[in-house]
Motif scaffolding. Structure first.
Motif, PDB file in Angstrom:
ATOM      1  N   SER A  29     -24.708  50.251  73.506  1.00  0.00           N
ATOM      2  CA  SER A  29     -25.945  50.275  73.842  1.00  0.00           C
ATOM      3  C   SER A  29     -26.208  50.605  75.541  1.00  0.00           C
ATOM      4  CB  SER A  29     -26.893  49.384  73.433  1.00  0.00           C
ATOM      5  OG  SER A  29     -26.533  47.906  73.905  1.00  0.00           O
ATOM      6  N   GLY A  30     -25.033  49.667  76.091  1.00  0.00           N
ATOM      7  CA  GLY A  30     -25.304  49.690  77.565  1.00  0.00           C
ATOM      8  C   GLY A  30     -23.806  49.956  78.345  1.00  0.00           C
ATOM      9  N   GLY A  31     -23.143  50.254  77.647  1.00  0.00           N
ATOM     10  CA  GLY A  31     -21.530  50.883  78.516  1.00  0.00           C
ATOM     11  C   GLY A  31     -21.019  49.571  78.987  1.00  0.00           C
ATOM     12  N   LEU A  32     -21.246  48.164  78.543  1.00  0.00           N
ATOM     13  CA  LEU A  32     -20.290  47.308  78.976  1.00  0.00           C
ATOM     14  C   LEU A  32     -18.860  47.255  78.579  1.00  0.00           C
ATOM     15  CD1 LEU A  32     -20.633  44.540  80.550  1.00  0.00           C
ATOM     16  CD2 LEU A  32     -20.550  43.354  78.282  1.00  0.00           C
ATOM     17  N   PRO A  33     -17.977  47.336  79.435  1.00  0.00           N
ATOM     18  CA  PRO A  33     -16.698  47.503  78.721  1.00  0.00           C
ATOM     19  C   PRO A  33     -16.208  46.327  77.734  1.00  0.00           C
ATOM     20  CG  PRO A  33     -16.668  47.625  81.302  1.00  0.00           C
ATOM     21  CD  PRO A  33     -17.943  47.036  80.834  1.00  0.00           C
ATOM     22  N   ILE A  34     -15.240  46.477  76.770  1.00  0.00           N
ATOM     23  CA  ILE A  34     -15.178  45.911  75.757  1.00  0.00           C
ATOM     24  C   ILE A  34     -14.358  44.577  76.170  1.00  0.00           C
ATOM     25  CG2 ILE A  34     -13.566  45.659  73.666  1.00  0.00           C
ATOM     26  CD1 ILE A  34     -16.078  46.732  72.800  1.00  0.00           C
ATOM     27  N   SER A  35     -13.502  44.886  77.141  1.00  0.00           N
ATOM     28  CA  SER A  35     -12.663  43.857  77.411  1.00  0.00           C
ATOM     29  C   SER A  35     -13.642  42.742  78.228  1.00  0.00           C
ATOM     30  CB  SER A  35     -11.582  44.393  78.621  1.00  0.00           C
ATOM     31  OG  SER A  35     -12.372  45.008  79.793  1.00  0.00           O
ATOM     32  N   GLU A  36     -14.584  43.189  79.049  1.00  0.00           N
ATOM     33  CA  GLU A  36     -15.567  42.004  79.745  1.00  0.00           C
ATOM     34  C   GLU A  36     -16.162  41.405  78.491  1.00  0.00           C
ATOM     35  OE1 GLU A  36     -17.921  43.513  82.979  1.00  0.00           O
ATOM     36  OE2 GLU A  36     -16.263  44.476  83.814  1.00  0.00           O
ATOM     37  N   GLY A  37     -16.732  42.199  77.564  1.00  0.00           N
ATOM     38  CA  GLY A  37     -17.420  41.519  76.376  1.00  0.00           C
ATOM     39  C   GLY A  37     -16.643  40.525  75.628  1.00  0.00           C
ATOM     40  N   LEU A  38     -15.480  40.839  75.398  1.00  0.00           N
ATOM     41  CA  LEU A  38     -14.530  39.765  74.720  1.00  0.00           C
ATOM     42  C   LEU A  38     -14.193  38.615  75.689  1.00  0.00           C
ATOM     43  CD1 LEU A  38     -11.989  42.201  73.197  1.00  0.00           C
ATOM     44  CD2 LEU A  38     -13.435  41.037  71.964  1.00  0.00           C
ATOM     45  N   PHE A  39     -14.109  38.806  76.780  1.00  0.00           N
ATOM     46  CA  PHE A  39     -14.102  37.682  77.860  1.00  0.00           C
ATOM     47  C   PHE A  39     -15.188  36.728  77.880  1.00  0.00           C
ATOM     48  CE2 PHE A  39     -13.939  35.774  82.299  1.00  0.00           C
ATOM     49  CZ  PHE A  39     -12.700  34.977  82.157  1.00  0.00           C
ATOM     50  N   ALA A  40     -16.303  37.239  77.936  1.00  0.00           N
ATOM     51  CA  ALA A  40     -17.564  36.602  77.964  1.00  0.00           C
ATOM     52  C   ALA A  40     -17.659  35.817  76.507  1.00  0.00           C
ATOM     53  CB  ALA A  40     -18.712  37.399  78.217  1.00  0.00           C
ATOM     54  N   GLY A  41     -17.354  36.505  75.248  1.00  0.00           N
ATOM     55  CA  GLY A  41     -17.297  35.971  74.054  1.00  0.00           C
ATOM     56  C   GLY A  41     -16.402  34.599  74.077  1.00  0.00           C
ATOM     57  N   MET A  42     -15.316  34.784  74.643  1.00  0.00           N
ATOM     58  CA  MET A  42     -14.508  33.653  74.860  1.00  0.00           C
ATOM     59  C   MET A  42     -14.919  32.413  75.478  1.00  0.00           C
ATOM     60  SD  MET A  42     -10.773  35.443  75.694  1.00  0.00           S
ATOM     61  CE  MET A  42      -9.852  33.867  75.829  1.00  0.00           C
ATOM     62  N   ILE A  43     -15.612  32.706  76.392  1.00  0.00           N
ATOM     63  CA  ILE A  43     -16.249  31.563  77.340  1.00  0.00           C
ATOM     64  C   ILE A  43     -17.737  30.901  76.267  1.00  0.00           C
ATOM     65  CG2 ILE A  43     -17.852  31.142  79.378  1.00  0.00           C
ATOM     66  CD1 ILE A  43     -16.408  33.381  80.900  1.00  0.00           C
ATOM     67  N   SER A  44     -18.391  31.761  75.512  1.00  0.00           N
ATOM     68  CA  SER A  44     -19.347  31.288  74.830  1.00  0.00           C
ATOM     69  C   SER A  44     -18.974  30.677  73.376  1.00  0.00           C
ATOM     70  CB  SER A  44     -20.114  32.716  74.247  1.00  0.00           C
ATOM     71  OG  SER A  44     -20.724  33.300  75.359  1.00  0.00           O
ATOM     72  N   LEU A  45     -17.629  31.020  73.214  1.00  0.00           N
ATOM     73  CA  LEU A  45     -17.300  30.329  71.908  1.00  0.00           C
ATOM     74  C   LEU A  45     -16.761  28.896  72.359  1.00  0.00           C
ATOM     75  CD1 LEU A  45     -15.562  33.262  69.922  1.00  0.00           C
ATOM     76  CD2 LEU A  45     -17.314  31.578  68.851  1.00  0.00           C
ATOM     77  N   ALA A  46     -15.929  29.034  73.494  1.00  0.00           N
ATOM     78  CA  ALA A  46     -15.639  27.485  74.227  1.00  0.00           C
ATOM     79  C   ALA A  46     -16.848  26.733  74.152  1.00  0.00           C
ATOM     80  CB  ALA A  46     -14.981  27.714  75.573  1.00  0.00           C
ATOM     81  N   PHE A  47     -17.910  27.219  74.773  1.00  0.00           N
ATOM     82  CA  PHE A  47     -19.387  26.550  74.651  1.00  0.00           C
ATOM     83  C   PHE A  47     -19.507  26.033  73.286  1.00  0.00           C
ATOM     84  CE2 PHE A  47     -23.956  26.749  74.637  1.00  0.00           C
ATOM     85  CZ  PHE A  47     -24.367  25.665  75.422  1.00  0.00           C
ATOM     86  N   TYR A  48     -19.590  26.781  72.257  1.00  0.00           N
ATOM     87  CA  TYR A  48     -19.827  26.471  70.997  1.00  0.00           C
ATOM     88  C   TYR A  48     -19.012  25.295  70.627  1.00  0.00           C
ATOM     89  CZ  TYR A  48     -20.136  27.352  65.880  1.00  0.00           C
ATOM     90  OH  TYR A  48     -20.255  27.106  64.595  1.00  0.00           O
ATOM     91  N   THR A  49     -17.739  25.399  70.622  1.00  0.00           N
ATOM     92  CA  THR A  49     -16.755  24.214  70.066  1.00  0.00           C
ATOM     93  C   THR A  49     -17.045  22.872  70.902  1.00  0.00           C
ATOM     94  OG1 THR A  49     -15.104  24.910  71.530  1.00  0.00           O
ATOM     95  CG2 THR A  49     -15.141  26.134  69.571  1.00  0.00           C
ATOM     96  N   VAL A  50     -17.513  23.068  72.003  1.00  0.00           N
ATOM     97  CA  VAL A  50     -17.849  21.724  72.746  1.00  0.00           C
ATOM     98  C   VAL A  50     -19.161  20.970  72.044  1.00  0.00           C
ATOM     99  CG1 VAL A  50     -18.425  20.783  74.929  1.00  0.00           C
ATOM    100  CG2 VAL A  50     -16.569  22.386  74.610  1.00  0.00           C
ATOM    101  N   ILE A  51     -20.172  21.963  71.852  1.00  0.00           N
ATOM    102  CA  ILE A  51     -21.448  21.333  71.368  1.00  0.00           C
ATOM    103  C   ILE A  51     -21.762  21.219  70.143  1.00  0.00           C
ATOM    104  CG2 ILE A  51     -22.358  22.270  73.517  1.00  0.00           C
ATOM    105  CD1 ILE A  51     -23.892  24.412  72.051  1.00  0.00           C
ATOM    106  N   VAL A  52     -20.921  21.868  69.290  1.00  0.00           N
ATOM    107  CA  VAL A  52     -21.267  21.657  67.698  1.00  0.00           C
ATOM    108  C   VAL A  52     -21.269  20.040  67.061  1.00  0.00           C
ATOM    109  CG1 VAL A  52     -20.427  22.000  65.428  1.00  0.00           C
ATOM    110  CG2 VAL A  52     -20.679  24.159  67.000  1.00  0.00           C
TER     111      VAL A  52
END
Length: 434
Positions: free
Chosen positions: A275-298
């Motif tokens: 939808s916006g042309g964000l590189p997949i590699s950047e999206g995956l890296f941001a996803g890793m940060i978000s998931l680390a956040f998820y595992t900490v707060i669950v």
């Protein structure tokens, strides 16, 4: 105990260690199976051109995600077969079986020939592997949820059982790390020819470790204490629906949130790229940060539910998505890395609120004799209908310039969820399991 029947410090230590080992075994096995399940979705865009015919990259990606969705359609079959077995013969054996089947599926994908080599047989092999993994996962979730919650103390049940969701987050995080490393470190020609197979071989190897880990875990006290176990009949498969229709409805409504889970956890990087042309590699890296956040707060959120109840967490999660999903997805049309990270972490927080309690709620609304069956079939059907199709639906709407319908879809699910939680879902905090 001592000769007088007193509990000794040594006995308490042994009990604590045994309980911790069962939680670790249940959670780590869940981690391995979720890695096997997730890595396909993350690498589908890489190997799709190898395994499916067609020259349009969007159409090829749709075919790859169609196979991803087909695995979800097999979940009800796995639940249909394995859940009654877990209620009749115990949680432990089914937990070992599911992880073996998931590992075999990963091995099949790793060795699958390409479309250029064998033609239509290539996507057929891929489909068979996904169906096998879907069958295994169809028996995993509810059995692991019953296993962990039945081992936990009532006043800390959600906190102890949250290890299942923590392991899910860690598994997806690990899969994203493996996918990011594979796509980043391997040269493009090696990645396209055979490098994409390495993460699937890793999944098969991890499954062997999971089988070893689960081989000696004890059965749950609640299951062992239940003499009148559900007999294996056709009726036993549908006993949850027949005897507990309201509870089955609650499972379906809660698990409809799988749309948010798979959209945010699995597909969001591809969504931002398309939808916006964000590189997949950047999206995956941001996803890793978000998931680390998820595992900490669950787990802290689960502990909070042990104090204030399960319903506030479920309602707050659905309300958050109802209000914010449209503006969040609109932001991805022109998102840079920082904006994408903000969007993903916001959604992940609401997902964590929901996921911190759902396994415990499911376990608390069904009796021990049909807990796995009561959870399993409505859960698997709902995941197949809602969760497994969400990347496919999102890709279709994006391809046709109708991305706003994705937000409307999520909003409708959230509105229904809020109404059901307000007027139907009981508060189960602190309930004694039988």
């Amino acid at each position: 105990m001592s000769a007088r029947g007193d509990i000794t410090v040594e006995g308490l230590d042994r009990s604590h260690d045994a309980n911790r080992s069962t939680i670790v075994a249940g959670a780590v096995g869940h981690f391995i199976e979720w890695y096997d399940w997730t890595i396909y979705g993350l690498l589908a865009g890489v190997f799709a051109v190898q395994m499916f015919p067609g020259h349009d990259p969007i159409v090829t990606l749709l075919a790859a995600y169609g196979t991803f969705a087909a695995g979800f359609l097999m979940r009800p079959v796995g639940s249909f077969v394995l859940s009654p077995l877990a209620d009749r013969y115990g949680r432990r054996g089914i937990l070992a079986l599911t992880i073996v089947l998931a590992g075999i599926g990963s091995l099949m994908i790793g060795f699958a020939p390409t479309y250029e080599q064998v033609g239509i047989l290539a996507p057929i092999i891929l489909l068979a592997a996904r169906l096998l993994q879907g069958f295994a996962t169809g028996g995993e979730y509810q059995t692991a949820a019953a296993f962990l919650n039945e081992h936990a103390a009532p006043e800390r049940r959600a906190f102890a059982a949250s290890s299942q969701m923590v392991s899910t987050g860690l598994a997806i995080l690990f899969a994203m790390g493996v996918a990011a490393a594979t796509t980043k470190l391997l040269p493009q020609d090696i990645l396209q020819s055979w490098g994409w197979r390495l993460p699937f071989f890793l999944g098969a190897a991890l499954s062997l470790y999971g089988v070893w880990l689960r081989r000696a875990i004890p059965e749950t006290p609640a299951f062992e204490a239940k003499a009148n176990r559900e007999p294996l009949t056709l009726r036993s498969v549908f006993a949850g629906f027949i005897e507990h229709p309201k509870e089955s409805l609650i499972v379906v409504v809660i698990q409809a949130s799988g749309v948010q889970f798979y959209l945010w956890m699995i597909f969001l990087a591809s969504y931002a790229n398309l939808s916006g042309g964000l590189p997949i590699s950047e999206g995956l890296f941001a996803g890793m940060i978000s998931l680390a956040f998820y595992t900490v707060i669950v787990s802290p959120l689960a502990a909070l539910s042990d104090r204030i109840g399960r319903k506030p967490m479920l309602i707050a999660s659905a309300a958050g998505f109802l209000i914010l999903v449209y503006p969040l997805l609109q932001m991805l049309k022109s998102a840079d890395f920082t904006t994408f990270l903000l969007v993903q972490m916001t959604g992940v927080f609401f997902i964590a609120m929901n996921n911190s309690v759902i396994g415990t709620v499911f376990s608390e609304i069904f009796p021990t004799r049909l807990r796995a069956t009561g959870i399993g079939l409505p859960y698997a059907i709902c995941v197949a209908v809602f969760g497994g199709t969400s990347p496919l639906i999102a890709t279709y709407f994006l391809k046709n310039g109708q991305d706003h319908f994705i937000a409307y879809y999520v909003m409708l699910i959230c509105l229904i969820s809020i109404l059901v939680h307000l007027f139907v879902t009981p508060e189960t905090k602190g309930k004694v399991l039988d």
